[in-house]
Design a protein around this motif. Structure first.
Motif, PDB file in Angstrom:
ATOM      1  N   SER A  39     -17.575  50.065  33.882  1.00 30.98           N
ATOM      2  CA  SER A  39     -16.302  49.310  34.569  1.00 30.98           C
ATOM      3  C   SER A  39     -16.083  50.267  35.513  1.00 30.98           C
ATOM      4  CB  SER A  39     -15.213  49.799  33.411  1.00 30.98           C
ATOM      5  OG  SER A  39     -14.262  49.652  33.826  1.00 30.98           O
ATOM      6  N   LYS A  40     -15.090  49.308  35.905  1.00 28.60           N
ATOM      7  CA  LYS A  40     -13.682  49.834  37.907  1.00 28.60           C
ATOM      8  C   LYS A  40     -12.349  50.704  37.632  1.00 28.60           C
ATOM      9  CE  LYS A  40     -16.126  46.168  40.779  1.00 28.60           C
ATOM     10  NZ  LYS A  40     -15.587  44.807  41.950  1.00 28.60           N
ATOM     11  N   GLY A  41     -12.717  50.157  36.040  1.00 28.86           N
ATOM     12  CA  GLY A  41     -11.197  51.178  36.089  1.00 28.86           C
ATOM     13  C   GLY A  41     -10.368  50.524  34.863  1.00 28.86           C
ATOM     14  N   LYS A  42      -9.789  51.257  33.975  1.00 32.33           N
ATOM     15  CA  LYS A  42      -8.762  50.677  33.427  1.00 32.33           C
ATOM     16  C   LYS A  42      -7.550  50.531  33.241  1.00 32.33           C
ATOM     17  CE  LYS A  42     -11.751  51.794  29.142  1.00 32.33           C
ATOM     18  NZ  LYS A  42     -11.599  52.564  27.963  1.00 32.33           N
ATOM     19  N   ARG A  71      -6.459  48.572  43.228  1.00 32.93           N
ATOM     20  CA  ARG A  71      -8.048  48.402  43.969  1.00 32.93           C
ATOM     21  C   ARG A  71      -7.300  50.165  44.520  1.00 32.93           C
ATOM     22  NH1 ARG A  71     -10.184  42.625  45.046  1.00 32.93           N
ATOM     23  NH2 ARG A  71     -11.943  42.195  43.408  1.00 32.93           N
ATOM     24  N   LEU A  83      -7.570  40.372  37.310  1.00 33.09           N
ATOM     25  CA  LEU A  83      -8.122  42.073  37.074  1.00 33.09           C
ATOM     26  C   LEU A  83      -9.195  41.640  36.531  1.00 33.09           C
ATOM     27  CD1 LEU A  83      -4.668  43.965  36.356  1.00 33.09           C
ATOM     28  CD2 LEU A  83      -5.793  43.808  38.404  1.00 33.09           C
ATOM     29  N   GLN A  84      -9.372  40.944  35.098  1.00 30.97           N
ATOM     30  CA  GLN A  84     -10.327  41.166  34.243  1.00 30.97           C
ATOM     31  C   GLN A  84     -11.540  40.217  35.689  1.00 30.97           C
ATOM     32  OE1 GLN A  84      -9.604  38.566  30.769  1.00 30.97           O
ATOM     33  NE2 GLN A  84      -9.994  40.579  29.981  1.00 30.97           N
ATOM     34  N   PHE A  99     -12.065  44.901  36.125  1.00 33.95           N
ATOM     35  CA  PHE A  99     -11.612  45.528  35.385  1.00 33.95           C
ATOM     36  C   PHE A  99     -11.373  46.092  34.185  1.00 33.95           C
ATOM     37  CE2 PHE A  99      -9.955  45.527  39.613  1.00 33.95           C
ATOM     38  CZ  PHE A  99      -9.961  47.336  40.432  1.00 33.95           C
ATOM     39  N   ASP A 100     -11.503  46.462  33.047  1.00 36.93           N
ATOM     40  CA  ASP A 100     -10.806  46.121  32.137  1.00 36.93           C
ATOM     41  C   ASP A 100      -9.503  46.670  31.341  1.00 36.93           C
ATOM     42  OD1 ASP A 100     -13.807  46.244  31.066  1.00 36.93           O
ATOM     43  OD2 ASP A 100     -14.145  48.708  30.494  1.00 36.93           O
TER      44      ASP A 100
END
Lengths: 453, 211
Positions: free
Chosen positions: B87-90, B206, B112-113, B117-118
């Protein structure tokens, strides 16, 4: 001419001697009388008291009887959640929970909060209606459809267009019933408030909204009433289709360029209104911000068919002095002139203007900051008072008038830290601002300064 | 690859059934799932996001694209998990206490999804404790706060205070947005980022995460 006559003149697109002034006092009326939004929006007594207070404080030309887009939705079965400082929010959406249009409750003046509203309207009409135009605000057909359908309406605009059109059509019928209730009991103007249309494209506006809205405006016109469309949100792209509706007036929020709206409305023979910034200026700014904002909008909008108004319902606890500052710009030419100089000072640092060395002077130096004592009455009285006191005081003093019509005067005002005009500074300190002291006080202040120097 | 651009186009046009068909076809043909995600679904959402920011499309079009993206993602997700695509981040996302508005928050969620991203959507009317607890439990890097009302945006300050008082203070960043919120207000409360719209929210996230 009363304020109400002036506002109705503006609504009809005519030129007025000053801009018409319509502060959207909604739940803020509750704040003015120390009541919560929930208490205020459910009581005729409180609505009347809050609006009378607003009239006294803000000198408006018109006021909305109630600013709450959930009145119709509540009657039609939407559950509401009440709050202390905002209008209620819709919790449930009956048509998204399996209901059909045919099963929705009836709407008439005996239902929901309409008895409260009708009572408030009739009392306001009697008490302040002679000189204050009363607005009946109704929830527009698209926003009401969203209350009933929930945000699925956005997908259904692609997936099930016929259903969305049927619901919006039904909502236009509800709008007509609400407008009739207001008109039957004396409202002067009906504003169709439809903020959710700011979220759809011009094509969708034409496809889903225009015809429904026009049936409402045409009905209001046939009854001899005036109508306004009011949309908060960024409707830059929708302005063209909004001005093509049959409403008399187009009201917008702070994101819209008023010069452009003015041109579009002029071409269609419509009036327009807006668009004082609610948060950054009225809620979080100060009086100077409010004045500059009002002047800027008035400059762009001119006085043909223009109504000065906040971009939306005033926040509950908006500082009273900020709204009064806007009212001053509408009503008082002198204060308007003073405020214009405030606008000018922003771009200038006045590095070349040096204050005298007050401490080493062996006399008392009095600086009087005025608009111009030869043309402004309060300035003239202040200058006369200073001259008289200086003659009476037991010390040598020099008096300088700094007129803020000139750059040097503005520079002195800024350097001396003067906020309100006219003002008296003694030995470089602001002693009296926008108040003319009595002779004895002024003489004492001069003599005290002489003792220090 | 033509499949990726076709996927992106179908997402952008909100054609969810076509997106599902294309994703299934891609999986059957052993096409890289992370590329289908990034060059197809994410690219499509990026494109609609830019158009949304430029006022070229509106909320219905974004919601249609989001539905198409989610339909594709639902099929891709089990495969992504199997192949351990990171994942790119939560991000913990919610509308603050006292405020029931969810349309703007939902659009930010989809964006965002869609950008990979989570997102842990904690809903509307959310108290500060829920934001902090969710960020702790999920190991989120960002808390995103939404508010549509002048009266509720002040609660963002309380969330900031709660974050400062927690042990997440150095690890979690806060971004804020919603109609009355401004960059100046974000600065005033010490938020790490401000997004004027959903598409900008992706850029801000980002930027903060450096990815």
């Amino acid at each position: 001419m009363t304020g109400k006559e002036l506002l109705l003149q503006a609504l009809k697109g005519e030129t007025t001697s000053r801009p018409a002034w319509l502060p959207f006092v909604g739940c803020h009326g509750g704040f003015l009388i120390g009541k919560t939004a929930a208490e205020y929006l459910q009581s005729a007594d409180l609505l009347v008291a809050g609006l009378k207070k607003a009239r006294e404080l803000y000198k408006p030309d018109g006021l909305p009887v109630i600013f709450d887009l959930q009145v119709e939705a509540e009657i039609l079965g939407c559950r509401l959640r009440w709050a202390d400082e905002v209008p209620p929010a819709v919790l449930g959406h009956p048509l998204a929970e399996g209901g059909n249009i045919a099963d929705l409750p009836m709407l008439d003046e005996t239902r929901g909060r309409f008895p409260v509203i009708v009572q408030a309207l009739e009392r306001l009409k009697k008490d302040i209606g002679a000189d204050t135009a009363l607005y009946g605000l109704i929830c527009g057909p698209f926003t009401l459809a969203l209350h009933l359908l929930g945000s699925d309406i956005f997908l259904d605009m692609y997936d099930d267009q016929d259903r969305v059109l049927a619901v919006i059509d039904y909502c236009a019928g509800i709008c007509i019933k609400s407008a009739d209730i207001y008109l039957d009991h004396g409202a002067d103007v009906i504003a169709v408030v439809d903020p959710m249309t700011s979220q759809i494209s011009p094509d969708h506006f034409v496809q889903f909204v225009t015809s429904a809205m026009n049936t409402v405006y045409d009905h209001i016109r046939a009854r001899g009433g005036l109508s306004s469309i009011f949309v908060c949100g960024d409707v830059t792209r929708n302005l063209e289709v909004m001005v093509k509706t049959t409403a008399d007036c187009i009201c917008v929020d702070e994101q819209i360029d008023m010069a452009r709206l003015r041109e579009l409305c002029r071409a269609e023979g419509k009036s327009f209104g807006g668009n004082i910034k609610l948060t950054s200026v009225l809620l979080l700014g100060d009086e100077a911000d409010a004045k500059m904002e009002a002047l800027d909008i008035m400059e762009k909008s001119k006085t043909k068919g223009f109504i000065l108004a906040p971009g939306c319902d005033l926040p509950y606890a908006v500082p009273v002095k900020n709204i009064q500052a806007v009212a001053d710009m509408v009503h008082e030419e002198y204060k308007r002139e003073v405020a214009k100089t405030l606008t000018a000072k922003i771009a200038d640092t006045f590095d070349d203007i040096i204050l005298p060395d007050y401490k080493s002077a062996n006399t008392v130096l009095i600086d009087v900051i005025t608009l111009d004592s030869t043309s402004c009455a309060p300035c003239q009285y202040m200058m006369e008072a200073v001259q008289k006191a200086a003659a009476e005081a037991n010390t040598l003093c020099y008096i300088h008038e700094h007129k803020i019509k000139m750059r040097r005067g503005i520079g002195m005002m800024v350097k001396l830290g003067v906020k309100n005009l006219p003002a008296i500074c003694i030995n470089g300190e602001v002693k009296f601002a926008s108040i003319i002291p009595d002779q004895r006080t002024l003489v004492a202040a001069i003599e005290e300064a002489a003792g220090e120097s | 690859m033509e499949l990726f651009s076709e996927l992106a186009e179908k997402v952008e046009n909100g054609q969810h059934k076509e997106v599902m068909t294309l994703v299934e076809k891609g999986i059957a043909e052993n096409i890289s799932v992370s590329e289908m995600l990034n060059k197809g679904l994410v690219a499509g959402m990026n494109s609609i996001g830019i158009k949304f920011r430029n006022n070229e499309v509106f909320v219905p079009e974004v919601l249609m694209a989001a539905r198409a993206m989610k339909a594709g993602l639902a099929i891709l997700k089990p495969v992504l998990l199997r192949e351990k695509v990171a994942s790119k981040g939560k991000i913990v996302l919610g509308t603050v206490k006292g405020d029931l508005h969810d349309i703007g928050k939902n659009i930010v969620c989809y964006m965002l999804q869609g950008a990979g991203f989570d997102v842990i959507d904690v809903g509307i009317d959310v108290p500060k404790e829920t934001f902090i607890d969710a960020a702790k439990a999920e190991g989120a890097q960002i808390i995103a706060l939404s508010s549509l009302l002048t009266t509720t945006m002040v609660y963002m300050q309380e969330v900031m205070n709660a974050l400062h008082a927690s042990d997440l203070n150095d690890t979690v960043k806060v971004i804020v947005g919603g109609a009355p919120v401004t960059q100046a207000y974000a600065n005033e409360i010490g938020a790490h980022g401000y997004a004027a719209d959903a598409s900008t929210a992706v850029d801000v996230v980002r930027g903060l995460l450096g990815r």
